[in-house]
Design a protein around this motif. Structure first.
Motif, PDB file in Angstrom:
ATOM      1  N   GLU A 177       0.835  -1.199   0.000  1.00  0.00           N
ATOM      2  CA  GLU A 177       0.000   0.000   0.000  1.00  0.00           C
ATOM      3  C   GLU A 177       0.866   1.243   0.000  1.00  0.00           C
ATOM      4  OE1 GLU A 177      -2.456   0.281   3.485  1.00  0.00           O
ATOM      5  OE2 GLU A 177      -0.774   0.041   4.842  1.00  0.00           O
ATOM      6  N   ASP A 178       0.289   2.322  -0.500  1.00  0.00           N
ATOM      7  CA  ASP A 178       0.876   3.645  -0.349  1.00  0.00           C
ATOM      8  C   ASP A 178      -0.202   4.519   0.280  1.00  0.00           C
ATOM      9  OD1 ASP A 178      -0.864   4.384  -2.450  1.00  0.00           O
ATOM     10  OD2 ASP A 178       0.727   4.475  -3.940  1.00  0.00           O
ATOM     11  N   ASN A 179      -0.073   5.815   0.171  1.00  0.00           N
ATOM     12  CA  ASN A 179      -1.051   6.710   0.806  1.00  0.00           C
ATOM     13  C   ASN A 179      -2.414   6.702   0.134  1.00  0.00           C
ATOM     14  OD1 ASN A 179       0.833   7.517   2.686  1.00  0.00           O
ATOM     15  ND2 ASN A 179       1.521   9.259   1.464  1.00  0.00           N
ATOM     16  N   MET A 180      -2.470   6.233  -1.113  1.00  0.00           N
ATOM     17  CA  MET A 180      -3.710   6.321  -1.893  1.00  0.00           C
ATOM     18  C   MET A 180      -4.392   4.976  -2.154  1.00  0.00           C
ATOM     19  SD  MET A 180      -3.888   9.569  -2.391  1.00  0.00           S
ATOM     20  CE  MET A 180      -5.112   9.727  -3.650  1.00  0.00           C
ATOM     21  N   LYS A 181      -3.592   3.907  -2.361  1.00  0.00           N
ATOM     22  CA  LYS A 181      -4.144   2.638  -2.822  1.00  0.00           C
ATOM     23  C   LYS A 181      -3.524   1.453  -2.103  1.00  0.00           C
ATOM     24  CE  LYS A 181      -4.955   4.070  -7.607  1.00  0.00           C
ATOM     25  NZ  LYS A 181      -4.652   3.785  -9.003  1.00  0.00           N
ATOM     26  N   VAL A 182      -4.239   0.335  -2.206  1.00  0.00           N
ATOM     27  CA  VAL A 182      -3.706  -0.971  -1.829  1.00  0.00           C
ATOM     28  C   VAL A 182      -3.513  -1.736  -3.132  1.00  0.00           C
ATOM     29  CG1 VAL A 182      -4.154  -3.139  -0.622  1.00  0.00           C
ATOM     30  CG2 VAL A 182      -4.879  -0.973   0.400  1.00  0.00           C
ATOM     31  N   TYR A 183      -2.310  -2.253  -3.344  1.00  0.00           N
ATOM     32  CA  TYR A 183      -1.962  -2.962  -4.567  1.00  0.00           C
ATOM     33  C   TYR A 183      -1.906  -4.455  -4.264  1.00  0.00           C
ATOM     34  CZ  TYR A 183      -0.571   1.746  -5.841  1.00  0.00           C
ATOM     35  OH  TYR A 183      -0.570   3.095  -6.083  1.00  0.00           O
ATOM     36  N   VAL A 184      -2.658  -5.230  -5.040  1.00  0.00           N
ATOM     37  CA  VAL A 184      -2.737  -6.669  -4.826  1.00  0.00           C
ATOM     38  C   VAL A 184      -2.247  -7.355  -6.090  1.00  0.00           C
ATOM     39  CG1 VAL A 184      -4.250  -8.607  -4.312  1.00  0.00           C
ATOM     40  CG2 VAL A 184      -4.718  -6.357  -3.301  1.00  0.00           C
ATOM     41  N   GLU A 185      -1.213  -8.170  -5.937  1.00  0.00           N
ATOM     42  CA  GLU A 185      -0.641  -8.901  -7.064  1.00  0.00           C
ATOM     43  C   GLU A 185      -0.900 -10.394  -6.854  1.00  0.00           C
ATOM     44  OE1 GLU A 185       3.648  -9.538  -9.271  1.00  0.00           O
ATOM     45  OE2 GLU A 185       3.629  -9.146  -7.129  1.00  0.00           O
ATOM     46  N   GLY A 186      -1.601 -10.999  -7.801  1.00  0.00           N
ATOM     47  CA  GLY A 186      -1.781 -12.449  -7.793  1.00  0.00           C
ATOM     48  C   GLY A 186      -0.591 -13.087  -8.468  1.00  0.00           C
ATOM     49  N   VAL A 187      -0.013 -14.091  -7.821  1.00  0.00           N
ATOM     50  CA  VAL A 187       1.131 -14.811  -8.374  1.00  0.00           C
ATOM     51  C   VAL A 187       0.656 -16.229  -8.691  1.00  0.00           C
ATOM     52  CG1 VAL A 187       3.505 -15.568  -7.976  1.00  0.00           C
ATOM     53  CG2 VAL A 187       2.688 -13.420  -6.951  1.00  0.00           C
ATOM     54  N   TYR A 188       0.520 -16.512  -9.976  1.00  0.00           N
ATOM     55  CA  TYR A 188      -0.011 -17.794 -10.431  1.00  0.00           C
ATOM     56  C   TYR A 188       1.142 -18.762 -10.662  1.00  0.00           C
ATOM     57  CZ  TYR A 188      -4.129 -14.953 -11.112  1.00  0.00           C
ATOM     58  OH  TYR A 188      -5.180 -14.109 -10.918  1.00  0.00           O
ATOM     59  N   LYS A 189       1.070 -19.911  -9.990  1.00  0.00           N
ATOM     60  CA  LYS A 189       2.161 -20.888 -10.083  1.00  0.00           C
ATOM     61  C   LYS A 189       1.699 -22.119 -10.855  1.00  0.00           C
ATOM     62  CE  LYS A 189       4.547 -19.381  -5.984  1.00  0.00           C
ATOM     63  NZ  LYS A 189       5.238 -19.811  -4.785  1.00  0.00           N
ATOM     64  N   LYS A 190       2.555 -22.547 -11.782  1.00  0.00           N
ATOM     65  CA  LYS A 190       2.292 -23.739 -12.583  1.00  0.00           C
ATOM     66  C   LYS A 190       3.067 -24.911 -11.986  1.00  0.00           C
ATOM     67  CE  LYS A 190       1.577 -21.182 -16.826  1.00  0.00           C
ATOM     68  NZ  LYS A 190       1.838 -21.085 -18.237  1.00  0.00           N
ATOM     69  N   PRO A 191       2.678 -26.132 -12.347  1.00  0.00           N
ATOM     70  CA  PRO A 191       3.437 -27.296 -11.871  1.00  0.00           C
ATOM     71  C   PRO A 191       4.893 -27.201 -12.333  1.00  0.00           C
ATOM     72  CG  PRO A 191       1.407 -27.990 -12.954  1.00  0.00           C
ATOM     73  CD  PRO A 191       1.552 -26.519 -13.177  1.00  0.00           C
TER      74      PRO A 191
END
Length: 149
Positions: free
Chosen positions: A106-120
């Motif tokens: 997060e910063d002062n304005m937003k929350v940043y959400v990163e999905g990390v997709y894992k393959k076999p």
């Protein structure tokens, strides 16, 4: 000497957090796994914010449409006055071995959400249709949530 090293360590750590203007947010895992309903749950690949009990109950019911997935949740009742839920669903896959992780900043304005997709990583994987998901909670905020993958 020990006091000087401790002060130096604190200053260095504080500098790292503030250097890029982002603060890390540590999510609490509610559930992580795979839906096993061959896509019959009708949940598309998505990232969503759940901010109230009604929406939470609808999501849980949809996830439970084929199998009792929520029976394995670490938490079923969420205090939405204190927390909000982030749910990430991947595509339906033709085998096992897929999973999802998450990074939240997060910063002062937003929350940043990163999905990390894992393959076999290779080797033998179960030949079963799966759909990876990850559900976490974070402290409630009025900041906007920005997803990326």
């Amino acid at each position: 000497m020990k006091k000087s090293l401790l002060i130096l360590l604190v200053v260095l750590l504080a500098g790292c957090v503030q250097e890029n203007g982002y603060n890390s947010v540590t999510p609490t895992i509610i559930a992580k796994g795979n839906l096993m309903g061959n896509g019959k749950e009708q949940i598309s690949k998505q990232m969503i914010v759940v901010a109230d009990s009604l929406s939470w109950n609808r999501l849980v019911a949809k996830m439970n449409a084929v199998n009792n997935v929520s029976g394995g949740f670490l938490e079923r009742k969420v205090d939405f006055s204190q927390y909000m839920v982030l749910a990430i669903f991947d595509e339906v896959e033709g085998s096992g071995g897929y999973s999802i992780d998450i990074n939240v900043f997060e910063d002062n304005m937003k929350v940043y959400v990163e999905g990390v997709y894992k393959k076999p990583l290779g080797g033998i994987v179960p030949m079963v249709i799966t759909q990876p998901y990850l559900i976490v909670k974070i402290p409630r905020t009025e900041k906007s949530i920005q997803f990326s993958s």
